[in-house]
Design an enzyme around this catalytic site. Structure first.
Site, PDB file in Angstrom:
ATOM      1  N   MET A  36       0.820  -1.198   0.000  1.00 55.47           N
ATOM      2  CA  MET A  36       0.000   0.000   0.000  1.00 55.47           C
ATOM      3  C   MET A  36       0.862   1.259   0.000  1.00 55.47           C
ATOM      4  O   MET A  36       1.835   1.366   0.748  1.00 55.47           O
ATOM      5  CB  MET A  36      -0.897  -0.013   1.246  1.00 55.47           C
ATOM      6  CG  MET A  36      -1.721   1.223   1.489  1.00 55.47           C
ATOM      7  SD  MET A  36      -2.730   1.073   2.993  1.00 55.47           S
ATOM      8  CE  MET A  36      -1.471   1.075   4.279  1.00 55.47           C
ATOM      9  N   SER A 110       3.740  -6.612   2.193  1.00 56.80           N
ATOM     10  CA  SER A 110       2.535  -6.145   2.860  1.00 56.80           C
ATOM     11  C   SER A 110       1.307  -6.688   2.124  1.00 56.80           C
ATOM     12  O   SER A 110       1.214  -7.892   1.917  1.00 56.80           O
ATOM     13  CB  SER A 110       2.540  -4.618   2.960  1.00 56.80           C
ATOM     14  OG  SER A 110       1.590  -4.171   3.899  1.00 56.80           O
ATOM     15  N   GLN A 111       0.373  -5.828   1.680  1.00 60.82           N
ATOM     16  CA  GLN A 111      -0.827  -6.372   1.054  1.00 60.82           C
ATOM     17  C   GLN A 111      -0.509  -7.156  -0.219  1.00 60.82           C
ATOM     18  O   GLN A 111      -1.288  -8.022  -0.626  1.00 60.82           O
ATOM     19  CB  GLN A 111      -1.836  -5.259   0.761  1.00 60.82           C
ATOM     20  CG  GLN A 111      -1.405  -4.244  -0.271  1.00 60.82           C
ATOM     21  CD  GLN A 111      -2.423  -3.098  -0.419  1.00 60.82           C
ATOM     22  OE1 GLN A 111      -3.193  -2.797   0.508  1.00 60.82           O
ATOM     23  NE2 GLN A 111      -2.442  -2.458  -1.568  1.00 60.82           N
ATOM     24  N   ASP A 227       6.209  -4.678  14.428  1.00 61.24           N
ATOM     25  CA  ASP A 227       5.298  -4.092  13.443  1.00 61.24           C
ATOM     26  C   ASP A 227       4.291  -3.162  14.112  1.00 61.24           C
ATOM     27  O   ASP A 227       3.570  -3.563  15.020  1.00 61.24           O
ATOM     28  CB  ASP A 227       4.563  -5.203  12.692  1.00 61.24           C
ATOM     29  CG  ASP A 227       4.055  -4.761  11.328  1.00 61.24           C
ATOM     30  OD1 ASP A 227       3.498  -3.647  11.239  1.00 61.24           O
ATOM     31  OD2 ASP A 227       4.210  -5.512  10.363  1.00 61.24           O
ATOM     32  N   HIS A 283       7.410  -2.652  10.289  1.00 59.75           N
ATOM     33  CA  HIS A 283       6.827  -3.197   9.067  1.00 59.75           C
ATOM     34  C   HIS A 283       7.759  -3.047   7.859  1.00 59.75           C
ATOM     35  O   HIS A 283       8.205  -1.936   7.535  1.00 59.75           O
ATOM     36  CB  HIS A 283       5.501  -2.483   8.799  1.00 59.75           C
ATOM     37  CG  HIS A 283       4.657  -3.144   7.752  1.00 59.75           C
ATOM     38  ND1 HIS A 283       4.197  -4.440   7.861  1.00 59.75           N
ATOM     39  CD2 HIS A 283       4.187  -2.687   6.560  1.00 59.75           C
ATOM     40  CE1 HIS A 283       3.477  -4.741   6.799  1.00 59.75           C
ATOM     41  NE2 HIS A 283       3.467  -3.698   5.987  1.00 59.75           N
TER      42      HIS A 283
END
Length: 301
Positions: A36, A110-111, A227, A283
């Site tokens: 993202m 991530s996503q 995270d 993250h």
């Protein structure tokens, strides 16, 4: 005769040399999908990852996925393009890339981690060999603490999630709503989630999802110990909040997804195909040393 033998010997050595060169370049391609607020070609993120892979595996073909026609569209689509449409677009890109026809290794950030898992489940050709998920939210998120994007887009997404993540229009147009998982209302989540509930087999059973995912040689999940973006961070290992509250957590092995083996994860775990790694940091923060020691071996399989 001596000249003939010498010619034969030279020809033999030439063939050996050609074979050796071919073997050294016989690498498995890699496909990477950003997270993202990022893009395919950001030199500080995906560009850096691409260069790192190429430095460790000379001659490797690395494709960094662009969703849309340019970098601006790619970044915006990470917030505003229906995930199922993104998956369809990516499946077409991979199928039409001749350099991937014999298979590839996938790295999702991530996503991008859960998005590439959806590719593995829905689009088995070309074959994905190993899937490496860096901080992927495989059980979704229940929180949106940080947003690495423009203030305007981030505010739109926050307001939409606060207004109602499961409203049809928001589900169809806000990416983060499509993996929003409300533990206080599991029923509504299962019924109205257009993406995550589907790939986790919580709506109807699609046996091809299980069959296709189990074709992976390895499924590597990297969780970031510190995270502060993914809530809860245990989602990166398929953990999540127990239903009805948002404090106590369950692990993958305690989940119905695992016990009922809806995706074949139990079988994969018993076969040694699941790998749970921890990176010390926030993250997507990991060192080159972590990548070389823990990740690189899977890119050579």
């Amino acid at each position: 005769m001596a000249a003939q033998r010498m010619a034969c010997l030279l020809a033999f050595l030439f063939v050996i040399a050609i074979s050796s060169c071919k073997a050294s370049n016989d690498t498995i391609p890699a496909v990477i999908w950003h997270g993202m607020g990022d893009s395919c070609c950001n030199p500080l993120s995906m560009g850096s990852i691409k260069r790192l892979i190429q430095s460790k595996i000379p001659g490797i073909y690395v494709r960094s996925l662009m969703i849309g026609n340019n970098i601006i569209e790619d970044t915006e689509n990470g917030f505003l393009m229906n995930v199922n449409d993104q998956i369809t677009q990516v499946c077409g890109k991979l199928a039409n890339d001749p350099k991937l026809k014999n298979g590839y290794n996938a790295l999702g950030f991530s996503q991008g981690g859960q998005f590439l898992r959806a590719v593995a489940q829905r689009c088995p050709n070309p074959p994905m060999r190993n899937l490496i998920s860096f901080g992927g939210q495989h059980q979704g998120v229940y929180g949106f603490p940080h947003c690495p994007g423009s203030a305007t887009i981030c505010n739109i997404v926050r307001e939409a999630l606060n207004y109602g993540a499961y409203i049809s229009y928001i589900q169809d147009h806000i990416v983060q709503a499509e993996y929003w998982h409300d533990p206080l209302n599991e029923k509504e989540y299962r019924e109205k989630s257009v993406f995550l509930a589907d790939i986790n087999q919580e709506k109807t059973t699609n046996n091809t999802y299980k069959v296709n995912l189990m074709k992976l040689k390895n499924f590597v999940m990297v969780m970031f110990a510190n995270d502060t973006m993914v809530v809860p961070k245990q989602s990166e290992w398929f953990g999540f909040y127990k239903p009805g509250q948002a404090k106590e957590l369950y692990t993958l092995q305690e989940s119905d997804l695992y016990k009922e083996d809806r995706l074949g994860l139990q079988e994969m775990n018993k076969a040694g195909k699941l790998h749970f790694l921890t990176a010390i940091g926030d993250h997507l923060r990991f060192t080159d040393e972590f990548f070389e020691e823990k990740i690189l071996p899977f890119l050579k399989m």
